[in-house]
Design an enzyme around this catalytic site. Structure first.
Site, short mmCIF file in Angstrom:
data_model
loop_
_atom_site.label_atom_id
_atom_site.label_comp_id
_atom_site.label_asym_id
_atom_site.label_seq_id
_atom_site.Cartn_x
_atom_site.Cartn_y
_atom_site.Cartn_z
N HIS A 1 14.45 6.85 39.51
CA HIS A 1 14.63 6.70 37.91
C HIS A 1 14.38 8.04 37.36
O HIS A 1 14.27 8.61 36.39
CB HIS A 1 12.87 6.56 37.94
CG HIS A 1 12.42 5.56 36.77
ND1 HIS A 1 11.24 5.01 36.44
CD2 HIS A 1 13.73 6.06 35.90
CE1 HIS A 1 11.29 4.98 35.14
NE2 HIS A 1 12.43 5.22 34.22
N GLU B 1 6.88 1.08 41.43
CA GLU B 1 7.72 3.11 41.54
C GLU B 1 6.37 3.31 41.64
O GLU B 1 5.42 4.07 41.12
CB GLU B 1 7.96 2.36 40.14
CG GLU B 1 9.02 4.06 40.05
CD GLU B 1 9.84 3.56 38.70
OE1 GLU B 1 9.42 4.40 37.83
OE2 GLU B 1 10.60 2.64 38.29
N ARG C 1 13.24 -0.89 32.65
CA ARG C 1 11.91 -0.57 33.66
C ARG C 1 11.27 -1.63 34.64
O ARG C 1 12.32 -3.11 34.42
CB ARG C 1 10.37 -0.96 32.54
CG ARG C 1 10.24 0.72 31.88
CD ARG C 1 9.86 1.40 32.69
NE ARG C 1 9.72 2.41 31.31
CZ ARG C 1 10.92 3.05 30.77
NH1 ARG C 1 11.85 2.90 31.03
NH2 ARG C 1 10.36 4.14 29.64
#
Length: 339
Positions: free
Chosen positions: A304, A285, A256
């Site tokens: 991602h 993000e 993360r």
């Protein structure tokens, strides 16, 4: 004429299985899934894997509410407390991602509804992603690509991955898969985990004690972040951590974004305190177009999607099918259970 049922058009276009199950589904696939993958494909995979169950794909908000009133199993990326309140007969929520910090876990726990995640589904593609970047940095492929773009034929120094030390932060399914795939390369490995007394596949295992963490970082050519985001791990790799790492160290983050202090990372790259980074996750993000991380030639950013695999839905369906069998046998010991 406008149909009275807001989902009438959707249901009319549904598969025969969905039409039959619309009023009494066993499994409902919610609209949002994972990695941009098709929820309709997921529903079909579940039908193939659970032919005795009525599986329906909820294409609209109203369909989600309606199907959840009857379904015993729901699966998807997320569900909020308001929608969960509609689920009168829910026996299981199967999240299609590994992280569950975005879910109302307390509400699930209060209602006694088990929650499972997708742990293990991503292990193979993410581990391959990590090994790919370690080899790329070792061989200096980014240097070769820049020279190719410039039409420059000039020899440059390379490294060998063999003999280096790789620290893997987090030894869950993904971290373990990374270590397993590194075994043939002759590297030393250090694992950092919450419960070091459990041991692990690495040559050394330490806990999150700051002294132990900095000792591991100080000896690492490569640092792979594969841990959950918790109060303990948020900002774990900060200015102090980057100052501890050798200047030839490379960071790979597939966990993360907030596990890494972004400002500290930008500082470390700007000061040549580390050699480079491969980031599948960032904080924030998505990464804004004008963010300084885009400007570093030694930083590689992917959106991602390291966990993407064409086998995603098959592996998710296997988890759900196994848990259906366990529930039918009266067991609450479910695979990947988090609540």
């Amino acid at each position: 004429m406008v149909p009275e049922d807001p989902d009438a058009v959707t249901d009319a276009a549904a598969t025969p299985t969905e039409q039959h199950a619309a009023d009494d589904p066993d499994v409902v696939v919610l609209r949002r899934t994972a990695n941009g993958l098709s929820a309709a494909d997921y529903a079909q995979t579940l039908r193939d894997r659970l032919p005795e169950r009525e599986v329906v794909h909820a294409r609209t908000p109203e369909a989600e509410r309606r199907f959840l009133r009857e379904a015993s199993i729901a699966t998807g990326l997320a569900i909020d407390e308001e929608l969960l309140a509609e689920a009168a007969h829910l026996d299981l929520f199967a999240a299609t991602v590994a992280g569950t910090d975005h879910l109302p876990l307390e509400a699930f726990e209060e209602r006694g509804i088990p929650v499972t995640n997708a742990s293990g589904v991503h292990a193979t593609p993410i581990a391959e992603y990590v090994v790919g970047w370690l080899l790329s940095f070792s061989a200096r492929f980014h240097k070769a690509e820049r020279q190719r773009t410039d039409g420059e034929w000039r020899s440059y120094p390379k490294d060998e991955l063999a003999g280096s030390t790789v620290t893997v932060i987090g030894l869950g399914a993904i971290g373990t898969a990374v270590v397993d795939r590194l075994a043939p390369f002759g590297v030393g490995t250090i694992g950092i985990r919450y419960t070091p007394e459990k041991g692990g596949p690495t040559d050394e295992v330490v806990g999150f004690d700051p002294v132990a963490v900095h000792d591991a970082l100080s000896r690492s050519e490569y640092v792979v972040v594969a841990c959950p985001l918790t109060d303990l791990t948020e900002g774990l790799l900060d200015h102090d951590a980057f100052q501890t790492m050798p200047s030839e160290a490379v960071l790979v983050n597939i966990a993360r974004g907030p596990v890494v202090d972004t400002d500290a990372l930008v500082w470390a790259l700007g000061e040549n305190a580390i050699r480079g980074a491969a980031l599948d996750v960032t904080d924030p993000e998505p990464l804004p177009n004008d963010h300084p991380l885009w400007d570093f030639g030694n930083v590689h950013i992917t959106p991602h999607n390291a966990g993407y695999t064409p086998k995603y839905w098959k592996r998710m369906a296997d988890i759900i099918a196994e848990n259906v069998e366990r529930m039918e046998a009266g067991s609450d010991d479910l695979r990947n259970r988090v609540v």
